[in-house]
Design a protein around this motif. Sequence first.
Motif, PDB file in Angstrom:
ATOM      1  N   GLY A 146      -0.502  -3.384 -24.938  1.00  0.00           N
ATOM      2  CA  GLY A 146      -0.023  -4.704 -25.307  1.00  0.00           C
ATOM      3  C   GLY A 146      -1.012  -5.774 -24.880  1.00  0.00           C
ATOM      4  O   GLY A 146      -1.815  -5.577 -23.963  1.00  0.00           O
ATOM      5  N   SER A 147      -0.940  -6.916 -25.526  1.00  0.00           N
ATOM      6  CA  SER A 147      -1.951  -7.949 -25.312  1.00  0.00           C
ATOM      7  C   SER A 147      -1.814  -8.684 -23.988  1.00  0.00           C
ATOM      8  O   SER A 147      -2.795  -9.182 -23.446  1.00  0.00           O
ATOM      9  N   GLU A 148      -0.604  -8.774 -23.427  1.00  0.00           N
ATOM     10  CA  GLU A 148      -0.379  -9.614 -22.248  1.00  0.00           C
ATOM     11  C   GLU A 148      -0.372  -8.844 -20.936  1.00  0.00           C
ATOM     12  O   GLU A 148      -0.144  -9.430 -19.878  1.00  0.00           O
ATOM     13  N   THR A 149      -0.595  -7.562 -20.974  1.00  0.00           N
ATOM     14  CA  THR A 149      -0.611  -6.756 -19.750  1.00  0.00           C
ATOM     15  C   THR A 149      -1.773  -7.178 -18.849  1.00  0.00           C
ATOM     16  O   THR A 149      -2.859  -7.503 -19.320  1.00  0.00           O
ATOM     17  N   ARG A 150      -1.519  -7.167 -17.562  1.00  0.00           N
ATOM     18  CA  ARG A 150      -2.553  -7.454 -16.561  1.00  0.00           C
ATOM     19  C   ARG A 150      -2.630  -6.271 -15.595  1.00  0.00           C
ATOM     20  O   ARG A 150      -1.641  -5.569 -15.377  1.00  0.00           O
ATOM     21  N   PHE A 151      -3.781  -6.077 -14.991  1.00  0.00           N
ATOM     22  CA  PHE A 151      -3.984  -5.002 -14.030  1.00  0.00           C
ATOM     23  C   PHE A 151      -3.921  -5.577 -12.613  1.00  0.00           C
ATOM     24  O   PHE A 151      -4.492  -6.641 -12.343  1.00  0.00           O
ATOM     25  N   SER A 152      -3.252  -4.859 -11.728  1.00  0.00           N
ATOM     26  CA  SER A 152      -3.067  -5.329 -10.356  1.00  0.00           C
ATOM     27  C   SER A 152      -4.024  -4.636  -9.396  1.00  0.00           C
ATOM     28  O   SER A 152      -4.178  -3.412  -9.437  1.00  0.00           O
ATOM     29  N   THR A 153      -4.641  -5.424  -8.552  1.00  0.00           N
ATOM     30  CA  THR A 153      -5.391  -4.902  -7.414  1.00  0.00           C
ATOM     31  C   THR A 153      -4.585  -5.243  -6.182  1.00  0.00           C
ATOM     32  O   THR A 153      -4.277  -6.421  -5.942  1.00  0.00           O
ATOM     33  N   ARG A 154      -4.225  -4.237  -5.388  1.00  0.00           N
ATOM     34  CA  ARG A 154      -3.297  -4.430  -4.279  1.00  0.00           C
ATOM     35  C   ARG A 154      -3.913  -4.049  -2.944  1.00  0.00           C
ATOM     36  O   ARG A 154      -4.827  -3.229  -2.874  1.00  0.00           O
ATOM     37  N   VAL A 155      -3.348  -4.641  -1.913  1.00  0.00           N
ATOM     38  CA  VAL A 155      -3.617  -4.205  -0.549  1.00  0.00           C
ATOM     39  C   VAL A 155      -2.310  -3.665  -0.001  1.00  0.00           C
ATOM     40  O   VAL A 155      -1.289  -4.359  -0.002  1.00  0.00           O
ATOM     41  N   LEU A 156      -2.346  -2.422   0.432  1.00  0.00           N
ATOM     42  CA  LEU A 156      -1.162  -1.739   0.934  1.00  0.00           C
ATOM     43  C   LEU A 156      -1.278  -1.528   2.434  1.00  0.00           C
ATOM     44  O   LEU A 156      -2.382  -1.431   2.980  1.00  0.00           O
ATOM     45  N   ALA A 157      -0.131  -1.455   3.085  1.00  0.00           N
ATOM     46  CA  ALA A 157      -0.118  -1.117   4.506  1.00  0.00           C
ATOM     47  C   ALA A 157      -0.525   0.337   4.664  1.00  0.00           C
ATOM     48  O   ALA A 157       0.022   1.228   3.992  1.00  0.00           O
ATOM     49  N   GLY A 158      -1.501   0.593   5.523  1.00  0.00           N
ATOM     50  CA  GLY A 158      -1.963   1.957   5.739  1.00  0.00           C
ATOM     51  C   GLY A 158      -1.037   2.742   6.632  1.00  0.00           C
ATOM     52  O   GLY A 158      -0.074   2.201   7.205  1.00  0.00           O
ATOM     53  N   GLN A 159      -1.310   4.027   6.768  1.00  0.00           N
ATOM     54  CA  GLN A 159      -0.482   4.882   7.612  1.00  0.00           C
ATOM     55  C   GLN A 159      -0.654   4.546   9.074  1.00  0.00           C
ATOM     56  O   GLN A 159       0.300   4.608   9.856  1.00  0.00           O
ATOM     57  N   ALA A 160      -1.854   4.157   9.481  1.00  0.00           N
ATOM     58  CA  ALA A 160      -2.082   3.722  10.863  1.00  0.00           C
ATOM     59  C   ALA A 160      -1.557   2.293  11.018  1.00  0.00           C
ATOM     60  O   ALA A 160      -1.572   1.501  10.067  1.00  0.00           O
TER      61      ALA A 160
END
Length: 503
Positions: A146-160
């Motif tokens: 679809g034309s309006e989709t965007r891609f996310s770049t995330r920062v997640l909490a690590g296991q440590a």
Amino acid sequence: MKSTIRSASNHRVVRTLKRTSPLALLTVVLLVLAVPSGMVISSAFTAPDQSLRAAASVPAWQQLPSEMSRPQGISPLLDSAPIPSPDKVAAHLESTLKTDGGGAFTALVKDAVTGQVLFDRGGSDSRIPASNMKLLTAVAALRSMGSETRFSTRVLAGQAPASVVLAGGGDVLLGAGESAPDQVVGRAGLATLARLTVQSLKENGVTGAVSVQLDDSLFTGPALNPAWSLEDVAAGETAPLYPLALNSARYDPLKTTGPRPQDSAITTAEAFAAELKTAGAASGLTVAPGVGRSGSEAAASGGPATGSGGDAGPEVLAEVQSATVSQQVDLMLQTSDNYLAEALGRMSAHADGLPAGNDGATATVMKQLTGLGVNVDTMRLADVSGLALGNRVSARQFAEVVRAITSGPDPRLRNALAGFPVAGLTGTLDDRYGDDSTAGGAGLVRAKTGTLNSVIALSGYVVDAEGRLLVFSFIGNGLMPGAAGNKAALDRSASALASCGCR
């Protein structure tokens, strides 16, 4: 003679306005071009407009603008415009479509509305298409995502306790600085992502040293397609594929030639770590040296490909989103960026539930073309950017794809219209159509270019002198490398269609 003089004058005006303001350029595009904008759907190409039936013999879209006017849209084409005579189209193209020193051109021209074939020279022969392949990738991306989709770049909490994971979600147009909402390259910025990460870490009570890990597991299979020439990779035509990169895997967004980073994911993660260090300094946060690859935390959180948030898995500390798929498709077509094309192909595969690697990308392109009604039985795809010499696509298949974009039943494909380079004005056609033999197409022809060592191609659309929308594809294979006359032959042929009063 009048037509020749008018075309040359048109080109001089276009060339002058290119050196002036963006407003002037926009105005000449609106007033002179014989093409609809990306928002126009197929009915607007052919809807009757009684006010134009008594127009002068020189169509309004090929007359010079006498003054700057307020933008007020583009009048629809007349449904009564005559379909060109195949014999007369052939007479024009047989005199222009000649190779310079060897090889052969295949070609197919169609009336966009009816699908009638107006010229066919080996149009069903499978050929190496070069970067015309990106037209197929554009269609697959718009249909699958679809034309309006965007891609996310995330920062997640690590296991440590004091670790974070940078999770790539398919955005290879990240910027190093703050997010720039009005840009395509750099719409999502690492400085913004770092600042938001620091805010979340502070809220979670994290202090001291923070380690940064990278999750780039979204893309599968070999990062470097074995079908690509290593010389092309070394020259920076492409690079190993990862689901996050700065500036489409370029060291500098202003330099679009030369070698690229060979591990864009690590390069991006290191840049993020540097931004995180800067953003966290005032809060007492430090960043441990080095960046390592982690497991698949992003996959566990629901996948980073589109949208925001996941249902389960690690906490999302921060997130930035890319430009839309439509904007990225436009950039890909305008600049013919191989890296961006390959990333969009992999993201299309991911959206279709296939592995996000080269095999998934080529399979998705074939699937989406089949869904459009394009016969792909003879098509062979080795990549989705056109850099591989193993690709085989016919001029007929390209003409059918362009017709689907301009006039087909799927309105999602109209979003690709604005990405076609305009002859003498934009993208990879910016420096072409500058001599007397091609000036008749300046500002009128819209087409995707393609060039490899012995391959040249041009596929696109144009409105002829009598108001008929035509789609075309010209492909040359086995050509003499560096022969200047081959590119000129394609441009002359497209210009002949623009100037054609071939009833």
